[in-house]
Design a protein around this motif. Structure first.
Motif, short mmCIF file in Angstrom:
data_model
loop_
_atom_site.label_atom_id
_atom_site.label_comp_id
_atom_site.label_asym_id
_atom_site.label_seq_id
_atom_site.Cartn_x
_atom_site.Cartn_y
_atom_site.Cartn_z
N ILE A 1 0.84 -1.20 0.00
CA ILE A 1 0.00 0.00 0.00
C ILE A 1 0.87 1.25 0.00
O ILE A 1 0.63 2.19 -0.75
N TRP A 2 1.90 1.27 0.83
CA TRP A 2 2.79 2.43 0.94
C TRP A 2 3.49 2.71 -0.39
O TRP A 2 3.63 3.86 -0.79
N SER A 3 3.91 1.67 -1.10
CA SER A 3 4.71 1.86 -2.32
C SER A 3 3.88 1.81 -3.60
O SER A 3 4.46 1.76 -4.69
N GLU A 4 2.56 1.83 -3.47
CA GLU A 4 1.70 1.77 -4.66
C GLU A 4 2.11 2.82 -5.69
O GLU A 4 2.32 3.98 -5.36
N ASN A 5 2.25 2.39 -6.94
CA ASN A 5 2.65 3.23 -8.07
C ASN A 5 4.09 3.72 -7.99
O ASN A 5 4.48 4.61 -8.76
N ILE A 6 4.89 3.17 -7.10
CA ILE A 6 6.32 3.49 -7.02
C ILE A 6 7.07 2.20 -7.34
O ILE A 6 6.87 1.18 -6.68
N ASN A 7 7.89 2.25 -8.35
CA ASN A 7 8.60 1.06 -8.79
C ASN A 7 9.93 0.91 -8.04
O ASN A 7 10.99 0.82 -8.64
N CYS A 8 9.86 0.91 -6.72
CA CYS A 8 11.08 0.74 -5.93
C CYS A 8 11.34 -0.76 -5.73
O CYS A 8 10.48 -1.59 -5.99
N ARG A 9 12.53 -1.04 -5.28
CA ARG A 9 12.92 -2.43 -5.05
C ARG A 9 12.35 -2.91 -3.72
O ARG A 9 12.56 -2.27 -2.69
N LYS A 10 11.66 -4.05 -3.73
CA LYS A 10 11.06 -4.61 -2.53
C LYS A 10 11.64 -6.01 -2.33
O LYS A 10 11.48 -6.88 -3.18
N ILE A 11 12.32 -6.20 -1.19
CA ILE A 11 13.00 -7.47 -0.91
C ILE A 11 12.43 -8.08 0.37
O ILE A 11 12.46 -7.45 1.41
N VAL A 12 11.93 -9.28 0.27
CA VAL A 12 11.39 -9.99 1.42
C VAL A 12 12.55 -10.72 2.09
O VAL A 12 13.30 -11.45 1.43
N ASN A 13 12.71 -10.51 3.42
CA ASN A 13 13.86 -11.05 4.13
C ASN A 13 13.45 -11.50 5.54
O ASN A 13 12.92 -10.69 6.30
N PRO A 14 13.69 -12.76 5.90
CA PRO A 14 13.29 -13.23 7.22
C PRO A 14 14.11 -12.63 8.37
O PRO A 14 13.75 -12.82 9.53
N LEU A 15 15.17 -11.91 8.07
CA LEU A 15 15.96 -11.29 9.14
C LEU A 15 15.28 -10.04 9.71
O LEU A 15 15.78 -9.44 10.65
N VAL A 16 14.10 -9.68 9.15
CA VAL A 16 13.27 -8.63 9.76
C VAL A 16 11.89 -9.18 10.12
O VAL A 16 10.94 -8.44 10.30
N SER A 17 11.81 -10.52 10.24
CA SER A 17 10.55 -11.17 10.63
C SER A 17 10.29 -10.93 12.12
O SER A 17 11.13 -10.36 12.82
N PRO A 18 9.14 -11.36 12.65
CA PRO A 18 8.82 -11.10 14.05
C PRO A 18 9.88 -11.64 15.01
O PRO A 18 10.52 -12.66 14.75
N ARG A 19 10.04 -10.91 16.12
CA ARG A 19 10.97 -11.32 17.17
C ARG A 19 10.36 -10.99 18.53
O ARG A 19 9.89 -9.87 18.76
N VAL A 20 10.39 -11.98 19.42
CA VAL A 20 9.94 -11.77 20.80
C VAL A 20 10.92 -10.81 21.47
O VAL A 20 12.14 -10.96 21.34
N PHE A 21 10.38 -9.81 22.17
CA PHE A 21 11.24 -8.87 22.91
C PHE A 21 10.57 -8.54 24.22
O PHE A 21 9.40 -8.16 24.22
N PRO A 22 11.31 -8.66 25.32
CA PRO A 22 12.64 -9.26 25.40
C PRO A 22 12.54 -10.77 25.26
O PRO A 22 11.51 -11.37 25.58
N ILE A 23 13.60 -11.36 24.77
CA ILE A 23 13.60 -12.80 24.56
C ILE A 23 13.70 -13.52 25.90
O ILE A 23 14.32 -13.02 26.83
N HIS A 24 13.02 -14.65 26.02
CA HIS A 24 13.14 -15.49 27.20
C HIS A 24 13.07 -16.95 26.77
O HIS A 24 12.55 -17.27 25.70
#
Length: 191
Positions: A65-88
């Motif tokens: 939605i944010w990049s609609e009509n903008i031909n920018c590069r979009k890269i899907v990467n699991p290193l920004v996937s969900p993370r529990v914080f703080p971790i336990h």
């Protein structure tokens, strides 16, 4: 290089806590979609920009939605996937935070690149419940990966716990859940 972390818009998984956390693959709500549209004015994109996106439906929809009509590069990467914080130690991945199947991502978001130069277990398990030491190793590698693009800014559409984990690592400051960004809130840091 400047990293601009942006939290996804409001997701269906936040509407009836704690029960809604059991929803698998939740989408944005109507309000979440509107929040993503507002990003066009708050953080306007150009065709030269890069967005790294968590492989979760609500983050992919926010970026779309944010990049609609903008031909920018979009890269899907699991290193920004969900993370529990703080971790336990007893942390488990909730159904709402499970990574989408790669074939579903390819089908539903066909113009997005998928970062495949990573261990396959990151595409199934993500970084959600990794130990702090395991996360720090991968996070440092991810920052190096971002630097290779030689861009002034790289945008990352992610999750509150993930953003706070990266912020803590990059700033060296101890953070808490009180430091979580709000929906479509952002945090910028120079690396």
């Amino acid at each position: 290089m400047e990293l601009v972390f942006i939290r996804h818009g409001q997701g269906e998984h936040t509407l009836d806590l704690p029960h809604s956390l059991q929803i698998e693959n939740p989408s944005l709500t109507a309000e979440g979609a509107e929040q993503a549209r507002l990003l066009r004015y708050q953080k306007p994109l150009t065709n030269k920009d890069i967005i790294m996106i968590s492989p979760i439906r609500r983050t992919l929809q926010t970026a779309s939605i944010w990049s609609e009509n903008i031909n920018c590069r979009k890269i899907v990467n699991p290193l920004v996937s969900p993370r529990v914080f703080p971790i336990h130690k007893e942390s488990d991945t909730l159904p709402c935070d499970k990574i989408m199947d790669l074939e579903v991502i390819k089908n539903d978001f066909p113009t997005y690149e998928i970062e495949m130069n990573l261990p396959l277990n990151l595409w199934t398990e993500g970084i959600n419940v990794l130990s702090e030491s395991e996360f720090l190793i991968l996070a440092k590698e991810f920052i190096s990966y971002c630097k290779q693009f030689q861009k002034e800014k790289i945008y990352l559409v992610s999750h509150d716990g993930t953003i706070t984990s990266y912020r803590q690592m990059l700033s060296g400051k101890k953070l808490t859940r009180e430091d979580f960004p709000k929906e479509t809130g952002c945090f910028e840091i120079s690396c």
